[in-house]
Design a protein around this motif. Structure first.
Motif, PDB file in Angstrom:
ATOM      1  N   THR A   1      11.883   5.943  13.669  1.00  0.00           N
ATOM      2  CA  THR A   1      11.789   5.300  12.390  1.00  0.00           C
ATOM      3  C   THR A   1      11.502   3.856  12.594  1.00  0.00           C
ATOM      4  O   THR A   1      12.224   3.206  13.241  1.00  0.00           O
ATOM      5  CB  THR A   1      13.018   5.561  11.690  1.00  0.00           C
ATOM      6  OG1 THR A   1      13.304   6.891  11.351  1.00  0.00           O
ATOM      7  CG2 THR A   1      13.036   4.706  10.170  1.00  0.00           C
ATOM      8  N   LEU A   2      10.228   3.545  12.036  1.00  0.00           N
ATOM      9  CA  LEU A   2       9.862   2.008  12.212  1.00  0.00           C
ATOM     10  C   LEU A   2      10.219   1.556  10.598  1.00  0.00           C
ATOM     11  O   LEU A   2      10.057   2.067   9.678  1.00  0.00           O
ATOM     12  CB  LEU A   2       8.407   2.143  12.467  1.00  0.00           C
ATOM     13  CG  LEU A   2       8.104   2.235  14.010  1.00  0.00           C
ATOM     14  CD1 LEU A   2       8.603   3.588  14.302  1.00  0.00           C
ATOM     15  CD2 LEU A   2       6.710   1.986  14.138  1.00  0.00           C
ATOM     16  N   THR A   3      10.282   0.111  10.752  1.00  0.00           N
ATOM     17  CA  THR A   3      10.550  -0.695   9.771  1.00  0.00           C
ATOM     18  C   THR A   3       9.362  -1.625   9.211  1.00  0.00           C
ATOM     19  O   THR A   3       8.875  -2.302  10.182  1.00  0.00           O
ATOM     20  CB  THR A   3      11.861  -1.636   9.658  1.00  0.00           C
ATOM     21  OG1 THR A   3      13.123  -0.534  10.005  1.00  0.00           O
ATOM     22  CG2 THR A   3      12.157  -2.390   8.487  1.00  0.00           C
ATOM     23  N   VAL A   4       9.097  -1.672   7.874  1.00  0.00           N
ATOM     24  CA  VAL A   4       8.040  -2.792   7.461  1.00  0.00           C
ATOM     25  C   VAL A   4       8.641  -3.716   6.678  1.00  0.00           C
ATOM     26  O   VAL A   4       9.417  -3.415   5.760  1.00  0.00           O
ATOM     27  CB  VAL A   4       6.897  -1.932   6.878  1.00  0.00           C
ATOM     28  CG1 VAL A   4       5.842  -2.897   6.445  1.00  0.00           C
ATOM     29  CG2 VAL A   4       6.316  -0.485   7.581  1.00  0.00           C
ATOM     30  N   TYR A   5       8.395  -4.960   7.046  1.00  0.00           N
ATOM     31  CA  TYR A   5       8.785  -6.073   6.361  1.00  0.00           C
ATOM     32  C   TYR A   5       8.016  -6.671   5.362  1.00  0.00           C
ATOM     33  O   TYR A   5       7.047  -7.095   5.819  1.00  0.00           O
ATOM     34  CB  TYR A   5       9.490  -7.387   7.257  1.00  0.00           C
ATOM     35  CG  TYR A   5      10.578  -6.494   8.311  1.00  0.00           C
ATOM     36  CD1 TYR A   5      11.945  -6.687   8.106  1.00  0.00           C
ATOM     37  CD2 TYR A   5      10.159  -5.964   9.641  1.00  0.00           C
ATOM     38  CE1 TYR A   5      12.854  -5.986   8.969  1.00  0.00           C
ATOM     39  CE2 TYR A   5      11.053  -5.581  10.247  1.00  0.00           C
ATOM     40  CZ  TYR A   5      12.256  -5.489  10.256  1.00  0.00           C
ATOM     41  OH  TYR A   5      13.267  -4.887  10.927  1.00  0.00           O
ATOM     42  N   GLY A   6       8.261  -6.628   4.280  1.00  0.00           N
ATOM     43  CA  GLY A   6       7.263  -6.972   3.117  1.00  0.00           C
ATOM     44  C   GLY A   6       7.778  -8.332   2.533  1.00  0.00           C
ATOM     45  O   GLY A   6       9.014  -8.939   2.521  1.00  0.00           O
ATOM     46  N   ARG A   7       6.768  -9.180   2.551  1.00  0.00           N
ATOM     47  CA  ARG A   7       7.007 -10.542   1.531  1.00  0.00           C
ATOM     48  C   ARG A   7       6.074 -10.679   0.537  1.00  0.00           C
ATOM     49  O   ARG A   7       4.756 -10.772   0.987  1.00  0.00           O
ATOM     50  CB  ARG A   7       6.912 -11.731   2.554  1.00  0.00           C
ATOM     51  CG  ARG A   7       7.173 -12.950   2.107  1.00  0.00           C
ATOM     52  CD  ARG A   7       7.539 -14.206   2.914  1.00  0.00           C
ATOM     53  NE  ARG A   7       8.909 -14.174   3.261  1.00  0.00           N
ATOM     54  CZ  ARG A   7       9.658 -14.846   4.358  1.00  0.00           C
ATOM     55  NH1 ARG A   7       8.690 -15.563   4.872  1.00  0.00           N
ATOM     56  NH2 ARG A   7      10.944 -14.581   4.532  1.00  0.00           N
TER      57      ARG A   7
ATOM     58  N   VAL B   1       9.813 -17.185  -2.043  1.00  0.00           N
ATOM     59  CA  VAL B   1       9.450 -15.859  -1.507  1.00  0.00           C
ATOM     60  C   VAL B   1      10.241 -14.729  -1.864  1.00  0.00           C
ATOM     61  O   VAL B   1      11.264 -14.950  -2.551  1.00  0.00           O
ATOM     62  CB  VAL B   1       9.229 -15.849   0.042  1.00  0.00           C
ATOM     63  CG1 VAL B   1       8.500 -16.930   0.682  1.00  0.00           C
ATOM     64  CG2 VAL B   1      10.721 -15.907   0.451  1.00  0.00           C
ATOM     65  N   ASP B   2       9.854 -13.426  -2.118  1.00  0.00           N
ATOM     66  CA  ASP B   2      10.475 -12.344  -2.490  1.00  0.00           C
ATOM     67  C   ASP B   2      10.367 -11.275  -1.379  1.00  0.00           C
ATOM     68  O   ASP B   2       9.199 -11.015  -0.996  1.00  0.00           O
ATOM     69  CB  ASP B   2       9.891 -11.709  -3.808  1.00  0.00           C
ATOM     70  CG  ASP B   2      11.093 -10.752  -4.184  1.00  0.00           C
ATOM     71  OD1 ASP B   2      11.433  -9.830  -3.786  1.00  0.00           O
ATOM     72  OD2 ASP B   2      11.831 -11.320  -5.248  1.00  0.00           O
ATOM     73  N   ASP B   3      11.338 -10.964  -0.718  1.00  0.00           N
ATOM     74  CA  ASP B   3      11.263 -10.046   0.665  1.00  0.00           C
ATOM     75  C   ASP B   3      11.856  -8.495   0.175  1.00  0.00           C
ATOM     76  O   ASP B   3      12.920  -8.486  -0.648  1.00  0.00           O
ATOM     77  CB  ASP B   3      12.130 -10.538   1.802  1.00  0.00           C
ATOM     78  CG  ASP B   3      11.603 -11.791   2.160  1.00  0.00           C
ATOM     79  OD1 ASP B   3      10.262 -12.075   2.020  1.00  0.00           O
ATOM     80  OD2 ASP B   3      12.263 -12.526   3.016  1.00  0.00           O
TER      81      ASP B   3
ATOM     82  N   GLY C   1       7.126   1.051  -0.543  1.00  0.00           N
ATOM     83  CA  GLY C   1       8.241  -0.174  -0.669  1.00  0.00           C
ATOM     84  C   GLY C   1       8.070  -0.787  -2.165  1.00  0.00           C
ATOM     85  O   GLY C   1       6.956  -0.566  -3.051  1.00  0.00           O
ATOM     86  N   SER C   2       9.341  -1.199  -2.577  1.00  0.00           N
ATOM     87  CA  SER C   2       9.301  -1.961  -3.924  1.00  0.00           C
ATOM     88  C   SER C   2      10.280  -3.309  -3.690  1.00  0.00           C
ATOM     89  O   SER C   2      11.159  -3.291  -3.143  1.00  0.00           O
ATOM     90  CB  SER C   2      10.151  -1.064  -4.679  1.00  0.00           C
ATOM     91  OG  SER C   2      10.432  -1.623  -5.927  1.00  0.00           O
ATOM     92  N   TYR C   3       9.390  -4.220  -4.157  1.00  0.00           N
ATOM     93  CA  TYR C   3       9.985  -5.525  -4.363  1.00  0.00           C
ATOM     94  C   TYR C   3      11.026  -5.702  -5.841  1.00  0.00           C
ATOM     95  O   TYR C   3      11.764  -6.749  -5.800  1.00  0.00           O
ATOM     96  CB  TYR C   3       9.033  -6.759  -4.521  1.00  0.00           C
ATOM     97  CG  TYR C   3       8.122  -6.805  -3.368  1.00  0.00           C
ATOM     98  CD1 TYR C   3       8.549  -7.521  -2.341  1.00  0.00           C
ATOM     99  CD2 TYR C   3       6.741  -6.287  -3.421  1.00  0.00           C
ATOM    100  CE1 TYR C   3       7.927  -7.576  -1.221  1.00  0.00           C
ATOM    101  CE2 TYR C   3       6.219  -6.342  -2.025  1.00  0.00           C
ATOM    102  CZ  TYR C   3       6.623  -7.104  -1.180  1.00  0.00           C
ATOM    103  OH  TYR C   3       5.776  -7.222   0.068  1.00  0.00           O
TER     104      TYR C   3
END
Length: 312
Positions: A129-135, A38-40, A26-28
């Motif tokens: 396909t699964l999604t990861v939610y980053g913050r 916050v940055d998602d 992942g990339s913010y």
């Protein structure tokens, strides 16, 4: 013919399931750290399984703690700088995606992964396909510029078996990825705001009239900066002698960086600007103003616009 049919049925029933899992990088991107918000971002990964037709594989999917600090939470790093971030199972980012420690390292703060039941169907194979939610968490304004990286080895990972009444954490088989990397960039940046200088209502300008305003700068940590004030919008004005105007009428005034009103505040770096080094927090500077004694023009409202420039 009957024996052949029975043999084929027996082989199908004995078929063992096998699953594979991909990375979840992942990339913010570029983070506006000074905003304090916050940055998602999101990332996806895939799980593929084969096995007995029409069976369902129960996957206990885990994300390891990766790089942490003494507090035990996930942190991107750039040298000695840190940014706290977390990975979630839901778009509202309320449920942190952790690990029981079945197929990868347990996440001590959040020892809970997620359950995913994958139906193999008539072909005996299926994928998802699964999604990861980053913050990145809010209010980390003191993090300095740099390229930030966070890695987790052997994750995503999953323990799995054919679905039974058993709930996760369960599963005698394991699938692990080659590891995942998440990145963020903080660029050197500054924000600036100002409050007006108001000399109020005066009569005859027979003596000095003083007032103050302020300039507030917020720059990324360790970022050097200079604050310049323009000569203003009055015709023929200079930084040493600015002009408030009312039509063609003017009132001369000056802006200073010191309370004694001896150091004119201008916009030439190294000569008459004010300088500082960012901390990621607000840094306030007082603007000292003076309208000296002068021939009083006609009554009216006199104004000027001075541009504040922060160079970094």
């Amino acid at each position: 013919m009957l024996a052949t049919i029975i043999l084929a049925s027996s082989l199908q029933a004995a078929r063992s399931q096998s699953c594979s899992i991909t990375t979840a990088n992942g990339s913010y991107g570029a983070v506006d750290i000074l905003s304090g918000a916050v940055d998602d971002t999101t990332a996806t990964f895939s799980i593929n399984c084969t096995g007995t037709a029409n069976q369902t594989v129960r996957l206990c999917v885990e994300l390891s703690p990766g790089q942490t600090n003494a507090a035990g939470n996930r942190r991107l790093s750039s040298g000695s700088e840190r940014l706290v971030h977390e990975l979630y199972r839901d778009a509202s980012r309320t449920t942190i995606w952790g690990s029981w420690g079945l197929a990868t390292t347990s996440y001590g703060l959040y020892p809970i992964g997620t359950t995913y039941d994958l139906a193999l169907g008539s072909s005996g194979s299926a994928g998802a396909t699964l999604t990861v939610y980053g913050r990145i968490f809010s209010n980390q304004t003191t993090a300095g510029p740099g390229s930030y990286v966070w890695t987790m080895t052997t994750a995503p990972a999953a323990a799995y078996d054919y679905k039974t009444a058993a709930t996760c954490p369960t599963g005698s088989r394991q699938a692990t990825s080659s590891g995942s990397t998440w990145t963020a960039t903080i660029n050197a940046n500054c924000n600036v705001s100002a409050t007006n200088v108001n000399f109020g209502s005066v009569g005859v300008l027979a003596s000095n009239v003083d007032s103050t305003g302020s300039v507030t700068v917020r720059c990324t940590d360790s970022t050097p900066y200079n604050i310049g004030l323009s000569a203003g919008s009055g015709s023929g004005a200079t930084v040493a002698s600015r002009k408030m105007t009312n039509g063609v009428k003017t009132v001369t005034y000056s802006l200073y960086s010191d309370s004694g009103r001896t150091t004119v505040w201008g916009n030439t770096i190294g000569t008459n600007t004010s300088s500082g080094t960012g901390t990621g927090l607000d840094q306030a500077y007082t603007v000292y103003a003076r309208a000296p004694a002068q021939t009083t023009p006609a009554p009216g409202t006199y104004t000027d616009t001075v541009v504040v420039t922060v160079t970094y």
